[in-house]
Design an enzyme around this catalytic site. Structure first.
Site, PDB file in Angstrom:
ATOM      1  N   HIS A 603       0.836  -1.202   0.000  1.00 48.55           N
ATOM      2  CA  HIS A 603       0.000   0.000   0.000  1.00 48.55           C
ATOM      3  C   HIS A 603       0.871   1.252   0.000  1.00 48.55           C
ATOM      4  O   HIS A 603       0.913   2.013   0.974  1.00 48.55           O
ATOM      5  CB  HIS A 603      -0.946  -0.006   1.213  1.00 48.55           C
ATOM      6  N   HIS A 607       0.918   1.362  -5.651  1.00 48.66           N
ATOM      7  CA  HIS A 607      -0.464   0.854  -5.612  1.00 48.66           C
ATOM      8  C   HIS A 607      -1.451   1.978  -5.933  1.00 48.66           C
ATOM      9  O   HIS A 607      -2.409   1.777  -6.697  1.00 48.66           O
ATOM     10  CB  HIS A 607      -0.775   0.270  -4.233  1.00 48.66           C
ATOM     11  N   HIS A 643      -6.293   7.462  -2.147  1.00 45.68           N
ATOM     12  CA  HIS A 643      -7.159   6.615  -1.319  1.00 45.68           C
ATOM     13  C   HIS A 643      -6.416   5.827  -0.254  1.00 45.68           C
ATOM     14  O   HIS A 643      -7.051   5.292   0.672  1.00 45.68           O
ATOM     15  CB  HIS A 643      -7.965   5.657  -2.210  1.00 45.68           C
ATOM     16  N   ASP A 644      -5.094   5.728  -0.321  1.00 42.19           N
ATOM     17  CA  ASP A 644      -4.331   5.020   0.717  1.00 42.19           C
ATOM     18  C   ASP A 644      -3.214   5.885   1.288  1.00 42.19           C
ATOM     19  O   ASP A 644      -2.201   5.365   1.772  1.00 42.19           O
ATOM     20  CB  ASP A 644      -3.740   3.719   0.152  1.00 42.19           C
ATOM     21  N   ASP A 754      -9.398  -0.397  -7.130  1.00 43.68           N
ATOM     22  CA  ASP A 754      -8.521  -0.689  -5.993  1.00 43.68           C
ATOM     23  C   ASP A 754      -8.058  -2.143  -6.014  1.00 43.68           C
ATOM     24  O   ASP A 754      -6.924  -2.455  -5.637  1.00 43.68           O
ATOM     25  CB  ASP A 754      -9.277  -0.374  -4.697  1.00 43.68           C
ATOM     26  N   GLN A 807      -6.375 -17.052  -2.161  1.00 45.05           N
ATOM     27  CA  GLN A 807      -6.595 -16.184  -3.316  1.00 45.05           C
ATOM     28  C   GLN A 807      -7.853 -16.595  -4.075  1.00 45.05           C
ATOM     29  O   GLN A 807      -8.641 -15.740  -4.507  1.00 45.05           O
ATOM     30  CB  GLN A 807      -5.378 -16.236  -4.249  1.00 45.05           C
TER      31      GLN A 807
END
EC number: 3.1.4.35
Length: 865
Positions: A603, A607, A643-644, A754, A807
């Site tokens: 993050h 990203h 956003h992060d 995202d 996953q």
């Protein structure tokens, strides 16, 4: 541009408009030269017109937004120059010069009080009536009576004297005075204030006997109910007469003259009764007696009215003292909501004599529920605990009445909950009510200053008789007093919430200072370097491949990612439409990049950049741009890049369990709120104000969309809202013209971008999965070391072999249906769905291979054994 010659065998090259535009973007020198040589005046004028940003006359452009995160814009002071709520002046300063008694006085013990000692007032002694039969002295007796009435407020003494005056005129044997009263259920009854007043009887003798009579029963009850006098010659012949009193006292009642006493509103406030005419007319009362009795009873009406006013004023004084004490209590304690509500509940319970008091606080974010409930019972008054316990057995507290009062915004008074038909109870619920011992109930909304919003509800259960301890109903006085109480209760709640808001702001400031100590704005040298490079040439989107859903940033430098970001803003017409200065845009991009922590494996800036690139590809290649407004596109791109911001490599759960200061600021989506705050901080920092060209309304709208988009990246919110989106798609009811559905779509689009790493080609997906696992395992290590807890499998380094199966589970539970729905909205977004499906096949194969390896290993071990 090469062309094939007439005799050449090579075919002529066909270029579409996008290819030509991309070639011009890549060859800026030729583009500039061509425009200078070939450009006409009309082209120049059109170029200027395209870049003129029209601002409405009534709106003011923003040159520098320095507002705080929680309140991005403050209204102009002149906009509220005349406030409708400003109280008007109702008393002049000169009126305070009148010789009034002091507001605050000291009693005999030296205690400061708001109340004067009424018992110490000097009063003129009551004069004894003169019983002269001379009609000339009747006027003087009336004047004497008026004088006494004007200087005394003792109802019993004055009415006793009036009866003695009456005795000189009508000559009855006994007189009685009954006053109208109401019980807790608002049912009327009569209580004797004077009973059997006779010639020569003293005030003490007449007032000692207290008799209660039912309404509309007996002679007195009938007169009180109908308001008409009765002259009865023989009481025992009248069926309304009740002989029980005669049987008790041994007295023989013959004739009765009974008259109502009315106030100025013609309401019956009492009943006077004369018994047994002594002389003349056969022992019965005459018409003259009725007239004389009625004339003097008019004075009784005046006495009762004045006395009631006086008693009401005393009661109001005492109530005001309690309310003043409550106000003092509220302003003494503002730090803790639990403490202030404990004191308020204790005051209400002790003053109103109730068994239970519950205060419900309305949730500000969700008005249909309560955020906190504070409960107290009369047995707890003796406890010395300073705080109220929030956690209680849910069966001890009933929410239904509070919810009803919150919705209706009106008080609720129920004498007996088991008989109230507004709330149907089943047998099971009735047993629950009986177990809780709920009988009478009074529930009142707590409103804010504007009276149009309920911030809480105060609920009282079981009003108690002071003498018998039995449960009785709440009356109108209780309703009125609780309404006054909750005004102060609302003040206390709002003041305490404001104090807690200040504390949260201070905590936010501490977090901000911590962030600022780590981060700094982009360096001037770095900004100039990017600005110089961008001014020379920014490759086209085709050359940079940022319109491809399979884009990878692994081969790009940080400076090249910044150039790609500039190209995104340019090709989306954001620079032109919102008059962004290139220097400001360059510094903002670099500041955003700098505010991502480099020690976080996944993050980080890369990203955020990949999320923005996927958003750009969805807008351009996915053909979504034409379905959104310019402000929405601007907000989405800013949100994708921000956003992060300042991600610490840990999730919201870790922030809460570690009791980080961030956890004090927000009740949900902790990190997402922090990311938005960091976004605002950068947007408002000098030199980074890329939104300075927006009007005030545009600025507000953009910030609102940015906040919604960043919060949408919280997977908990995505899981909560996705069902509605999927259902609209499935039923073919999705409509982007609907504001709510559009907001929902933007939230889903943010989540899709995202999570877009799951859609990349398999080699890229594998590398990104390793970065994600590294970050998650680092958090798991910190949980073991700092919190002494065993991390979940996703964060557990020892469960690394489960990554393929996890996953697959993540794709099935979170991703696949989202990309299917997005493809229904725009078929051009199919590459995202296709990439997700292919990666699922790859992870599924690895998971099966891992499982086979594990089974074979166990079999080999068994054979060895």
């Amino acid at each position: 541009m090469e062309r094939a010659g007439p005799g050449s065998a090579r075919p002529q090259q066909q270029w579409d408009q996008d290819s030509v535009e991309a070639w011009l973007d890549d060859h800026w020198d030729f583009t500039f030269s061509y425009f200078v040589r070939k450009g006409t005046r009309e082209m120049v004028n059109a170029w200027f017109a395209e870049r003129v940003h029209t601002i409405p006359v009534c709106k003011e452009g923003i040159k520098g937004h320095t507002e705080s995160c929680s309140c991005p814009l403050q209204p102009s002071p002149r906009a509220e120059s005349s406030v409708p709520g400003t109280p008007t002046r109702k008393i002049s300063a000169s009126e305070f010069d009148r010789p009034l008694r002091p507001i605050v006085i000291k009693d005999s013990e030296g205690t400061v009080s708001f109340l004067s000692d009424s018992d110490k007032k000097e009063q003129m002694p009551l004069t004894s009536p003169r019983f002269d039969n001379d009609e000339g002295d009747q006027c003087s007796r009336l004047l004497e009576l008026v004088k006494d009435i004007s200087s005394h407020l003792d109802v019993t003494a004055l009415c006793h004297k009036i009866f003695l005056h009456i005795h000189g005129l009508i000559s009855a044997d006994r007189y009685s005075l009954f006053l109208v009263c109401e019980d807790s259920s608002n049912d009327k009854f009569l209580i004797s204030r004077l009973f059997d007043v006779a010639e020569g009887s003293t005030l003490e003798e007449a007032s000692n006997n207290c008799i209660r009579l039912e309404w509309n029963k007996g002679i007195v009850g009938h007169v009180a109910a109908f308001g008409e006098p009765l002259n009865i010659k023989d009481a025992y012949e009248d069926p309304r007469f009740n002989a029980e009193v005669d049987q008790i006292t041994g007295y023989k009642t013959q004739s009765i003259l009974c008259m109502p006493i009315k106030n100025h509103r013609e309401e019956v406030v009492g009943v006077a009764q004369a018994i047994n005419k002594k002389s003349g007319n056969g022992g019965t009362f005459t018409e003259k007696d009725e007239k004389d009795f009625a004339a003097y009873l008019a004075f009784c009406g005046i006495v009762l009215h004045n006395a009631q006013l006086y008693e009401t004023s005393l009661l109001e004084n005492k109530r005001n003292q309690v309310l003043l004490d409550l106000a003092s209590l509220i302003f003494e304690e503002q730090q803790s909501l639990e403490v202030i509500l404990k004191k308020i509940a204790a005051t209400i319970i002790s003053f109103m004599q109730v068994q239970k008091c519950t205060i419900f606080i309305v949730d500000e974010d969700c008005s249909d529920s309560f955020s906190s409930v504070f409960h107290m019972e009369c047995e707890e008054l003796e406890k010395s605990s300073d705080t109220l316990t929030r956690e209680r057995d849910a069966n001890r507290i009933n929410y239904m009445y509070a919810q009803y009062v919150k919705n209706t915004m009106e008080p609720l008074n129920i004498p007996d909950v088991s008989k109230d038909k507004r709330f149907p109870w089943t047998n099971e619920n009735m047993g629950n009510i009986n177990q809780q011992c709920i009988r009478s109930l009074l529930c009142t909304p707590i409103k804010n200053g504007k009276k149009n919003k309920v911030i809480g509800v105060c609920q009282l259960v079981n009003k108690m008789e002071e003498t018998t301890g039995k449960v009785k109903a709440f009356n109108r006085n209780d309703e009125q007093f609780l309404e006054a109480f909750v005004i102060f209760c609302g003040l206390g709640i709002q003041n305490t919430q404001m104090y807690e808001a200040v504390e949260r702001a201070m905590a936010k400031q501490m977090v901000t200072l911590e962030v600022l100590s780590y981060h700094a704005s982009a360096a001037e040298e770095e900004t100039r370097e990017l600005q110089s490079l961008a001014a020379a040439v920014v490759p086209s989107a085709q050359t940079l491949k940022i319109t491809d859903f399979s884009f990878s940033d692994f081969e790009l430098s940080d400076l090249e990612t910044a150039l790609c970001t500039i190209r995104m803003f340019t090709d989306l017409n954001l620079v032109q439409n919102f008059q962004m200065k290139h220097e400001v845009l360059c510094k903002w991009i670099l500041s955003v990049k700098k505010n991502y922590r480099k020690n976080v494996a996944y993050h980080n800036w890369r990203h955020a950049f990949n999320t923005a690139q996927c958003m750009f590809a969805a807008l351009k290649a996915g053909k979504i741009q034409k379905r959104l407004t310019d402000l929405e596109i601007l907000a989405l791109l800013i949100a994708a890049l921000s956003h992060d911001l300042d991600h610490r490599g840990v999730n919201n759960s870790y922030i809460q369990r570690s009791e980080h200061p961030l956890a004090q600021l927000y009740c949900h989506s902790i990190m997402e709120h922090h990311h938005f705050d960091q976004c605002l901080m950068i947007l408002n920092s000098p030199g980074n104000q890329i939104l300075s060209g927006l009007s005030i309304e545009e600025y507000k709208t953009t910030l609102k969309i940015i906040k919604q988009a960043i919060l949408a990246t919280d997977l908990a919110l995505y899981i909560k809202r996705r069902g509605e989106f999927f259902e609209l798609i499935m039923k073919n009811q999705f409509n982007l013209e609907d504001p709510h559905q559009k907001e929902l779509f933007l939230a889903m689009l943010m989540t899709a971008c995202d999570l877009s790493a799951i859609t990349k080609p398999w080699p890229i997906q594998q590398r990104i999965a390793e970065l994600v696992a590294t970050e998650f395992f680092d958090q798991g290590d910190r949980e073991r070391k700092e919190l002494n807890i065993e991390p979940a499998d996703l964060m557990n380094r020892e469960k690394k072999n489960k990554i393929p199966s996890m996953q697959v589970g993540f794709i099935d539970a979170i991703c696949l249906q989202l990309y299917e729905a997005l493809t229904h909205v725009s078929e051009d977004c199919f590459p995202l769905l296709d990439g997700c499906r292919k990666n699922r096949q790859k992870w599924q194969a690895l998971a099966e291979q891992q499982e086979k390896t594990l089974i074979n290993g166990e079999s080999s071990q068994t054979k060895r054994n």
